[in-house]
Enzyme design. Structure first.
Site, PDB file in Angstrom:
ATOM      1  N   MET A  31       0.840  -1.195   0.000  1.00 43.25           N
ATOM      2  CA  MET A  31       0.000   0.000   0.000  1.00 43.25           C
ATOM      3  C   MET A  31       0.881   1.252   0.000  1.00 43.25           C
ATOM      4  O   MET A  31       0.408   2.342   0.343  1.00 43.25           O
ATOM      5  CB  MET A  31      -0.935  -0.013   1.208  1.00 43.25           C
ATOM      6  CG  MET A  31      -1.897  -1.198   1.163  1.00 43.25           C
ATOM      7  SD  MET A  31      -3.380  -0.963   2.118  1.00 43.25           S
ATOM      8  CE  MET A  31      -2.698  -0.851   3.754  1.00 43.25           C
ATOM      9  N   LEU A  34       6.619   3.175   1.543  1.00 42.82           N
ATOM     10  CA  LEU A  34       7.574   2.077   1.645  1.00 42.82           C
ATOM     11  C   LEU A  34       8.607   2.304   2.742  1.00 42.82           C
ATOM     12  O   LEU A  34       9.026   3.433   3.004  1.00 42.82           O
ATOM     13  CB  LEU A  34       8.300   1.884   0.298  1.00 42.82           C
ATOM     14  CG  LEU A  34       7.424   1.554  -0.905  1.00 42.82           C
ATOM     15  CD1 LEU A  34       8.300   1.287  -2.134  1.00 42.82           C
ATOM     16  CD2 LEU A  34       6.516   0.358  -0.641  1.00 42.82           C
ATOM     17  N   HIS A  35       8.990   1.200   3.374  1.00 42.83           N
ATOM     18  CA  HIS A  35      10.051   1.216   4.379  1.00 42.83           C
ATOM     19  C   HIS A  35      10.907  -0.031   4.175  1.00 42.83           C
ATOM     20  O   HIS A  35      10.648  -0.823   3.241  1.00 42.83           O
ATOM     21  CB  HIS A  35       9.470   1.300   5.799  1.00 42.83           C
ATOM     22  CG  HIS A  35       8.428   0.265   6.090  1.00 42.83           C
ATOM     23  ND1 HIS A  35       8.690  -1.095   6.108  1.00 42.83           N
ATOM     24  CD2 HIS A  35       7.100   0.369   6.352  1.00 42.83           C
ATOM     25  CE1 HIS A  35       7.594  -1.766   6.387  1.00 42.83           C
ATOM     26  NE2 HIS A  35       6.599  -0.901   6.527  1.00 42.83           N
ATOM     27  N   HIS A  38       9.203  -3.403   3.478  1.00 42.11           N
ATOM     28  CA  HIS A  38       8.795  -3.625   2.091  1.00 42.11           C
ATOM     29  C   HIS A  38      10.013  -3.959   1.226  1.00 42.11           C
ATOM     30  O   HIS A  38       9.966  -4.847   0.369  1.00 42.11           O
ATOM     31  CB  HIS A  38       8.130  -2.372   1.514  1.00 42.11           C
ATOM     32  CG  HIS A  38       6.882  -1.933   2.219  1.00 42.11           C
ATOM     33  ND1 HIS A  38       6.783  -0.740   2.905  1.00 42.11           N
ATOM     34  CD2 HIS A  38       5.668  -2.531   2.334  1.00 42.11           C
ATOM     35  CE1 HIS A  38       5.570  -0.609   3.396  1.00 42.11           C
ATOM     36  NE2 HIS A  38       4.869  -1.677   3.078  1.00 42.11           N
ATOM     37  N   LYS A 152       4.835 -10.016   9.236  1.00 39.19           N
ATOM     38  CA  LYS A 152       4.336  -8.951  10.106  1.00 39.19           C
ATOM     39  C   LYS A 152       2.801  -8.955  10.131  1.00 39.19           C
ATOM     40  O   LYS A 152       2.189  -8.803  11.180  1.00 39.19           O
ATOM     41  CB  LYS A 152       4.893  -7.619   9.590  1.00 39.19           C
ATOM     42  CG  LYS A 152       4.094  -6.393   9.886  1.00 39.19           C
ATOM     43  CD  LYS A 152       4.347  -5.899  11.277  1.00 39.19           C
ATOM     44  CE  LYS A 152       3.824  -4.520  11.548  1.00 39.19           C
ATOM     45  NZ  LYS A 152       2.449  -4.310  11.193  1.00 39.19           N
ATOM     46  N   ASP A 153       2.197  -9.098   8.930  1.00 45.45           N
ATOM     47  CA  ASP A 153       0.734  -9.185   8.838  1.00 45.45           C
ATOM     48  C   ASP A 153       0.385 -10.660   8.723  1.00 45.45           C
ATOM     49  O   ASP A 153      -0.007 -11.163   7.662  1.00 45.45           O
ATOM     50  CB  ASP A 153       0.247  -8.379   7.635  1.00 45.45           C
ATOM     51  CG  ASP A 153       0.594  -6.909   7.801  1.00 45.45           C
ATOM     52  OD1 ASP A 153      -0.065  -6.237   8.592  1.00 45.45           O
ATOM     53  OD2 ASP A 153       1.577  -6.461   7.183  1.00 45.45           O
ATOM     54  N   LEU A 187       8.723  -2.581  11.828  1.00 45.64           N
ATOM     55  CA  LEU A 187       8.543  -1.467  10.895  1.00 45.64           C
ATOM     56  C   LEU A 187       7.120  -1.515  10.353  1.00 45.64           C
ATOM     57  O   LEU A 187       6.601  -2.585  10.049  1.00 45.64           O
ATOM     58  CB  LEU A 187       9.528  -1.574   9.729  1.00 45.64           C
ATOM     59  CG  LEU A 187      11.015  -1.498  10.063  1.00 45.64           C
ATOM     60  CD1 LEU A 187      11.839  -1.532   8.790  1.00 45.64           C
ATOM     61  CD2 LEU A 187      11.331  -0.245  10.847  1.00 45.64           C
TER      62      LEU A 187
HETATM   63  P1  AMP Z   1       1.455  -2.848   3.484  1.00 43.84           P
HETATM   64  O1  AMP Z   1       2.003  -1.808   2.567  1.00 43.84           O
HETATM   65  O2  AMP Z   1       1.416  -2.436   4.913  1.00 43.84           O
HETATM   66  O3  AMP Z   1       0.167  -3.445   2.977  1.00 43.84           O
HETATM   67  O4  AMP Z   1       2.511  -4.040   3.450  1.00 43.84           O
HETATM   68  C1  AMP Z   1       2.896  -4.627   2.230  1.00 43.84           C
HETATM   69  C2  AMP Z   1       3.644  -5.889   2.532  1.00 43.84           C
HETATM   70  O5  AMP Z   1       4.804  -5.577   3.319  1.00 43.84           O
HETATM   71  C3  AMP Z   1       2.816  -6.879   3.363  1.00 43.84           C
HETATM   72  O6  AMP Z   1       3.038  -8.195   2.874  1.00 43.84           O
HETATM   73  C4  AMP Z   1       3.360  -6.689   4.744  1.00 43.84           C
HETATM   74  O7  AMP Z   1       3.214  -7.836   5.565  1.00 43.84           O
HETATM   75  C5  AMP Z   1       4.822  -6.408   4.449  1.00 43.84           C
HETATM   76  N1  AMP Z   1       5.446  -5.736   5.587  1.00 43.84           N
HETATM   77  C6  AMP Z   1       4.966  -4.688   6.291  1.00 43.84           C
HETATM   78  N2  AMP Z   1       5.779  -4.383   7.324  1.00 43.84           N
HETATM   79  C7  AMP Z   1       6.802  -5.278   7.270  1.00 43.84           C
HETATM   80  C8  AMP Z   1       7.974  -5.492   8.081  1.00 43.84           C
HETATM   81  N3  AMP Z   1       8.247  -4.740   9.152  1.00 43.84           N
HETATM   82  N4  AMP Z   1       8.805  -6.506   7.737  1.00 43.84           N
HETATM   83  C9  AMP Z   1       8.536  -7.294   6.657  1.00 43.84           C
HETATM   84  N5  AMP Z   1       7.447  -7.136   5.855  1.00 43.84           N
HETATM   85  C10 AMP Z   1       6.593  -6.144   6.165  1.00 43.84           C
END
Ligand code: AMP
Length: 293
Positions: A31, A34-35, A38, A152-153, A187
């Site tokens: 979404m 980015l960090h 990601h 994480k999720d 993160l």
């Molecule tokens: P999001 O943008 O929050 O929907 O996350 C996109 C993807 O990045 C999802 O598969 C999350 O589980 C993964 N993600 C989010 N935070 C982390 C993290 N700290 N370490 C590893 N993967 C992550």
């Protein structure tokens, strides 16, 4: 790196790139905002595939709270720079009307076993239906060999794995370890919303989880004991715990005793945001026998 905004452009781009050779595609759905977490998924995809596709889409259908959706952090220019630096080949950035054109009425529904618990109990099962629908749509648009998701999720990963299995989707779902700050906080794009004081107190979340993992390694099996210790750590930090659950990593069923690898999943809410995290608890006899990524 090429950025595309429609599924048609995406197909044309990927077809052109794969026309000469049968290149394998690794896909990372996000979404945005980015960090490093990601980026770790992108790196994992980069190592295993000739082409890496990243999607950035803040999916309105998985937000039950309009305020959370509108205030979700967005920074397109920075995201594209980070994606380029991480070696992404194609970024797919659709807008909501591309994903949900007028008349859109189809959704992927799961039974309650996986979606009425944990996040589903707090956010409503529509959250996972919205997530599963958009993930299916993205997978159909990208057609990757493998898709990378963060542990994480954790519940999201379990749900996506089940959808892929149940529908026979021709994709491997790869789970990757959680990246953390120096003090252990996972993160998350939402961390930017934390006040300085909340950020400091949030370190109690990984402390509570690693405390439970250490106790299990030392032979503690009683969930009541583990739960009350972990809750105490959160309470001492003044964190409001939404749930702290001990569940089977495949079925998400609650366990009362740690007889096999078990996930401890936690959600806390602060005045400014919600934070979720989880940790695999491995009893001594299972040490060294669990797979990640
Ligand atoms: P999001 O943008 O929050 O929907 O996350 C996109 C993807 O990045 C999802 O598969 C999350 O589980 C993964 N993600 C989010 N935070 C982390 C993290 N700290 N370490 C590893 N993967 C992550």
């Amino acid at each position: 790196m090429k950025t595309v905004h429609t599924a048609t452009e995406l197909r044309e781009t990927l077809d052109a790139l794969t026309a000469q050779h049968d290149l394998s595609i690794g896909f990372v759905p996000t979404m945005g905002a980015l960090h490093e977490g990601h980026l770790s998924l992108i790196h994992a995809a980069r190592q295993a595939h000739e082409l890496v596709v990243l999607s950035i889409f803040v999916n309105p259908k998985q937000f039950e709270d309009g305020g959370d959706f509108s205030s979700y952090p967005r920074d397109e220019a920075r995201d594209l720079e980070l994606a380029r630096g991480a070696g992404v080949d194609v970024v797919f950035m659709p807008d909501a009307s591309e994903m949900y054109p007028p008349g859109f009425t189809t959704s992927v529904q799961l039974g309650p076993e996986l979606t009425s618990v944990l996040e589903g109990a707090v956010r409503g099962s529509e959250h996972f239906s919205g997530m599963a629908t958009v993930v299916c749509k993205l997978l159909l648009a990208v057609r990757p060999a493998a898709a990378y998701f963060g542990e994480k999720d954790f519940q999201q990963l379990v749900v996506v794995r089940r959808v892929a299995r149940d529908l026979g989707l021709p994709v491997r779902i790869i789970g990757c370890p959680t990246l953390r700050e120096a003090d252990g906080l996972a993160l998350s794009s939402r961390n930017v919303r934390l006040t300085t004081d909340e950020r400091r107190r949030a370190a109690a979340i990984p402390r509570a989880l690693t405390g439970a993992a250490a106790a299990v390694r030392q032979g503690e099996t009683d969930v009541t004991v583990l739960r009350s210790r972990a809750l105490q750590v959160l309470d001492e930090a003044g964190l409001d715990c939404e749930y702290l659950a001990f569940v089977n990593p495949d079925t998400l069923e609650a366990v009362t005793s740690i007889a096999a690898p078990t996930v401890c999943a936690v959600a806390v809410s602060t005045a400014s945001t919600r934070l979720i995290d989880n940790q695999l608890l491995t009893p001594p006899v299972f040490e060294g026998s669990t797979d990640v990524c």
